[in-house]
Write an enzyme that holds these catalytic residues in place. Structure first.
Site, PDB file in Angstrom:
ATOM      1  CG  HIS A   1      -2.181  -0.677   1.121  1.00 40.93           C
ATOM      2  ND1 HIS A   1      -2.658  -1.127   0.021  1.00 40.93           N
ATOM      3  CD2 HIS A   1      -2.252  -1.702   2.274  1.00 40.93           C
ATOM      4  CE1 HIS A   1      -3.539  -2.033   0.317  1.00 40.93           C
ATOM      5  NE2 HIS A   1      -3.681  -2.607   1.688  1.00 40.93           N
TER       6      HIS A   1
ATOM      7  N   GLY B   1     -19.290  -3.693  -3.120  1.00 40.19           N
ATOM      8  CA  GLY B   1     -18.611  -4.181  -4.358  1.00 40.19           C
ATOM      9  C   GLY B   1     -19.483  -3.102  -5.431  1.00 40.19           C
TER      10      GLY B   1
HETATM   11  P1  A3P Z   1     -17.055  -1.251  -0.694  1.00 39.17           P
HETATM   12  O1  A3P Z   1     -16.372  -1.065   0.733  1.00 39.17           O
HETATM   13  O2  A3P Z   1     -17.409  -0.184  -1.529  1.00 39.17           O
HETATM   14  O3  A3P Z   1     -17.649  -2.439  -1.021  1.00 39.17           O
HETATM   15  P2  A3P Z   1      -9.775  -3.264  -1.084  1.00 39.17           P
HETATM   16  O4  A3P Z   1      -9.652  -4.593  -1.471  1.00 39.17           O
HETATM   17  O5  A3P Z   1      -8.806  -2.551  -2.194  1.00 39.17           O
HETATM   18  O6  A3P Z   1      -9.405  -3.254   0.854  1.00 39.17           O
HETATM   19  O7  A3P Z   1     -10.845  -2.685  -0.935  1.00 39.17           O
HETATM   20  C1  A3P Z   1     -12.151  -3.704  -0.524  1.00 39.17           C
HETATM   21  C2  A3P Z   1     -13.613  -3.269  -1.539  1.00 39.17           C
HETATM   22  O8  A3P Z   1     -13.605  -3.916  -2.785  1.00 39.17           O
HETATM   23  C3  A3P Z   1     -14.785  -2.929  -0.879  1.00 39.17           C
HETATM   24  O9  A3P Z   1     -15.328  -2.276  -1.794  1.00 39.17           O
HETATM   25  C4  A3P Z   1     -15.141  -4.291  -1.500  1.00 39.17           C
HETATM   26  O10 A3P Z   1     -16.676  -4.612  -1.394  1.00 39.17           O
HETATM   27  C5  A3P Z   1     -14.338  -4.353  -2.549  1.00 39.17           C
HETATM   28  N1  A3P Z   1     -14.290  -5.809  -3.473  1.00 39.17           N
HETATM   29  C6  A3P Z   1     -13.801  -6.411  -2.820  1.00 39.17           C
HETATM   30  N2  A3P Z   1     -13.838  -7.799  -3.726  1.00 39.17           N
HETATM   31  C7  A3P Z   1     -14.334  -7.644  -4.938  1.00 39.17           C
HETATM   32  C8  A3P Z   1     -14.737  -7.896  -6.080  1.00 39.17           C
HETATM   33  N3  A3P Z   1     -14.000  -9.539  -6.592  1.00 39.17           N
HETATM   34  N4  A3P Z   1     -15.258  -7.389  -7.068  1.00 39.17           N
HETATM   35  C9  A3P Z   1     -15.435  -6.151  -6.371  1.00 39.17           C
HETATM   36  N5  A3P Z   1     -15.162  -5.285  -5.612  1.00 39.17           N
HETATM   37  C10 A3P Z   1     -14.650  -5.873  -4.608  1.00 39.17           C
END
Ligand code: A3P
Length: 300
Positions: free
Chosen positions: A111, A267
């Site tokens: 990150h 998501g």
């Molecule tokens: P939301 O909180 O808007 O739903 P990271 O992985 O960088 O921590 O980001 C998490 C975000 O990506 C969350 O967003 C999560 O729900 C979403 N996310 C996780 N897996 C995903 C997938 N396979 N496809 C789309 N979005 C995804």
């Protein structure tokens, strides 16, 4: 305001580091000791930009000739266990880990913003895939996540939002983070791929093919004909990953994240509309306009 201290946010090398998750000592060790190889692949992002999704795609694309989807390790491990962060895992558990035995291509993630990467990465020919997302959805996603991780059920969204606008958030400022990778992706396009959550949602086939090509694992005509690209996209989709037992009820060993399910919330693109007032949206839009005014980088 309990939130910054609860997250251990500390300013280091110009960015706000969540030191409970990524201690400064592990960042310093990573910068000092990590030796990049040209074959390395690094997934880079700010939290909540789509890291989990991108890790699932990268792992599946790179390992598709070793594992069928029915027996890929992703069925029983969270994507973060298969592609781990330098600063949250490797250099946190050991200040100088031996990473030389990891089979090639080694898959890592971070990150950290571009300027904070180990020099050996900048000098090598390794590949970095960066994912970003519109900051409105990132704020809302972060707010939910931080409340869950640090057990702050009453933390007001306004607090989180104001901190974000000041750049005072995990690995922030958001704009500095994105700009570093954006500029480098134009300077070294064969080493840094700049992706967006929204584009991946809108045209997953084109973006997954673009990703595979960049990684050096392009899909063959035969694979395209037999639907391999779509099978990978479906496997890595939000709805599929979220329902796997490991992501519903699992927890990563030695992680301070209390449950894997925190990585899967809604998501969607544009969910911020249900949380941020028009005034807040305008405020953050103006911050971005100012901060990105000298750059070609834009967010819709
Ligand atoms: P939301 O909180 O808007 O739903 P990271 O992985 O960088 O921590 O980001 C998490 C975000 O990506 C969350 O967003 C999560 O729900 C979403 N996310 C996780 N897996 C995903 C997938 N396979 N496809 C789309 N979005 C995804």
């Amino acid at each position: 305001n309990i939130s910054p201290s609860a997250q251990g946010l500390t300013q280091f090398q110009g960015f706000w580091i969540p030191t409970l998750i990524a201690p400064i000592s592990s960042i310093i060790s990573f910068q000092k000791y990590f030796q990049a190889l040209d074959e390395d692949i690094i997934v880079a992002s700010k939290p909540k930009a789509g890291t989990t999704w991108l890790k699932a795609l990268v792992f599946t694309i790179v390992n598709r000739h070793s594992y069928k989807l029915s027996n890929t390790p992703l069925n029983s491990a969270n994507p973060h266990q298969l592609i781990s962060h330098f600063e949250i895992k490797f250099y946190k558990e050991n200040l100088n880990p031996d990473l030389s035995k990891i089979p090639s291509p080694r898959l890592f993630s971070t990150h950290l913003p571009y300027p904070m990467l180990a020099d050996s990465i900048k000098r090598s020919n390794c590949r970095i895939v960066y994912i970003t997302r519109n900051p409105f959805d990132i704020v809302v996603s972060s707010w939910h996540f931080i409340k869950g991780v640090h057990n702050l059920p009453d933390w007001p969204l306004e607090d989180c939002f104001e901190m974000f606008c000041r750049g005072e958030e995990s690995y922030g400022p958001f704009w500095e983070h994105a700009l570093g990778y954006w500029n480098m992706s134009m300077e070294k396009p064969s080493n840094i791929l700049f992706m967006r959550y929204e584009e991946l949602k809108e045209d997953p086939v084109a973006q997954t093919k673009r990703l595979a090509e960049f990684l050096g694992f392009p899909f063959s005509i035969e694979e395209e004909k037999t639907g391999v690209v779509n099978q990978i996209i479906d496997f890595c989709s939000f709805n599929h990953l979220k329902e796997l037992e490991v992501n519903k009820t699992g927890k990563m060993p030695r992680s301070i994240i209390p449950s894997n399910k925190l990585f899967f919330r809604s998501g969607k693109v544009g969910d911020y509309i249900n949380y941020l007032s028009p005034t807040a949206v305008e405020l953050l839009s103006n911050v971005l306009k100012e901060k990105l005014s000298e750059s070609s980088l834009t967010f819709n």
